[in-house]
Design an enzyme around this catalytic site. Structure first.
Site, mmCIF file in Angstrom:
data_model
loop_
_atom_site.group_PDB
_atom_site.id
_atom_site.type_symbol
_atom_site.label_atom_id
_atom_site.label_comp_id
_atom_site.label_asym_id
_atom_site.label_seq_id
_atom_site.Cartn_x
_atom_site.Cartn_y
_atom_site.Cartn_z
ATOM 1 N N GLY A 72 46.005 -3.534 39.125
ATOM 2 C CA GLY A 72 46.497 -4.836 39.712
ATOM 3 C C GLY A 72 44.978 -5.736 39.190
ATOM 4 N N GLY A 78 41.936 -4.825 38.475
ATOM 5 C CA GLY A 78 41.233 -4.377 37.490
ATOM 6 C C GLY A 78 41.475 -2.899 36.970
ATOM 7 N N ASP A 89 50.710 -3.547 29.590
ATOM 8 C CA ASP A 89 50.883 -2.841 27.589
ATOM 9 C C ASP A 89 50.125 -3.352 27.257
ATOM 10 O OD1 ASP A 89 53.976 -1.703 28.838
ATOM 11 O OD2 ASP A 89 54.768 -3.794 28.667
#
Length: 310
Positions: A219, A222, A249
């Site tokens: 999140g 990183g 993605d």
């Protein structure tokens, strides 16, 4: 060419509303619609980075036609989707403009017949000889065997093609055992896979289960990477606010592009984090802000070596 596999493609629909309230009617201020599913999102980012990408998976019905029409307008992306009788699913994201929060509704996808699954596997094997790397992304539609990704990983490895796996649950557990080159779970998926909620121990446990390298999405904190070459954490120098849809993605696209360009791991991770953060900052879910990406890549990402777990 980079090959991305999206077995459960989608038409992604995003609604923006001034303020999302349960049990209330809402006036939608903006609607966007585009081809979706994790692998298609990855392909779009790779193409924007200048890579030639081929996408495969399933597309069917009127929604499948929408997906294919949308892909036709993306420069650098080649459509190798396999026809299916069932209609491609839709996903709906509702963005609260006041808070920036997103509520996601995902349909399960069409049932895939055994003959359609066989046709896909033949198409996949035919595409691998021209691929520099392959990404296997997202959920499995009904009818596809739960061990499908494990088989696709083995097929890629037999063809000498590096493979990144980005899925969850039982498909991830079985896929890891087939020894993919990279997996990219988030913190919850990693904990479900290994039983550990401590990220570094969990990534190491995932490697012992078969993955050559593990890159965990944490999140706002990183990425954490555990690889044969070393261990690193990579994160934006400052917290970014916005819509996180598609950020993971974009991170996959950064990892894949770095792989085929033979970048060292710290540079791959910096690119992945910069793309992910630039996706959060983009006005449209799943796209990335190129100016923000270039600025972040220049000086906005911190990559540090990580000590081993005790």
């Amino acid at each position: 060419m980079i090959l991305t596999v999206t077995l459960n493609t989608a038409v992604d629909i995003t609604y923006r509303v001034p303020h999302l309230r349960p049990h209330a009617s809402h006036r939608v201020t903006e609607v966007t619609e585009r081809p979706g599913g994790k692998g298609l999102n990855v392909a779009r980012v790779l193409a924007a980075l200048g890579h030639e990408v081929t996408v495969t998976g399933f597309a069917g019905g009127a929604t499948g036609d929408v997906v294919r029409a949308g892909l036709a307008g993306v420069r650098g992306v080649t459509d190798a989707l396999v026809p299916a009788a069932g209609a491609t699913r839709r996903t709906l994201a509702v963005v609260d403009e006041r808070t920036g929060d997103t509520t996601q509704l995902n349909e399960p996808g069409p049932a895939v017949a055994p003959a359609e699954w066989n046709a896909f596997q033949e198409a996949y094997e035919g595409l691998l000889p021209g691929a520099a790397a392959v990404a296997l992304c997202g959920s499995l539609p009904p009818g596809v065997p739960v061990g499908a990704y494990a088989g696709l990983v083995r097929t890629a490895r037999a063809a000498g093609v590096p493979v990144l796996l980005d899925t969850s649950g039982e498909p991830l557990r079985r896929g890891v055992a087939a020894r993919p080159d990279i997996i990219k779970p988030n913190a919850d998926e990693l904990a479900e896979l290994t039983g550990s909620h401590e990220p570094l121990r969990a990534t190491q446990a995932a490697r012992r289960r078969g993955a050559r390298s593990v890159v965990a999405s944490l999140g706002a904190e990183g990425l954490l990477a555990v690889t044969p070459e070393g261990r690193w954490r990579a994160a934006p120098a400052a917290h970014v606010h916005g819509n996180p849809t598609g950020a993971g993605d974009s991170a996959v696209a950064g990892l894949l592009s770095g792989l085929v360009e033979h970048l060292p791991w710290p540079d791959r991770l910096a690119r992945a984090v910069a793309l992910s953060a630039a996706t959060v900052l983009a006005p449209v879910a799943g796209e990335f802000d190129r100016g923000a990406y270039e600025e972040l890549l220049g000086r906005g990402v911190a990559v540090t070596a990580e000590a081993d777990a005790a």
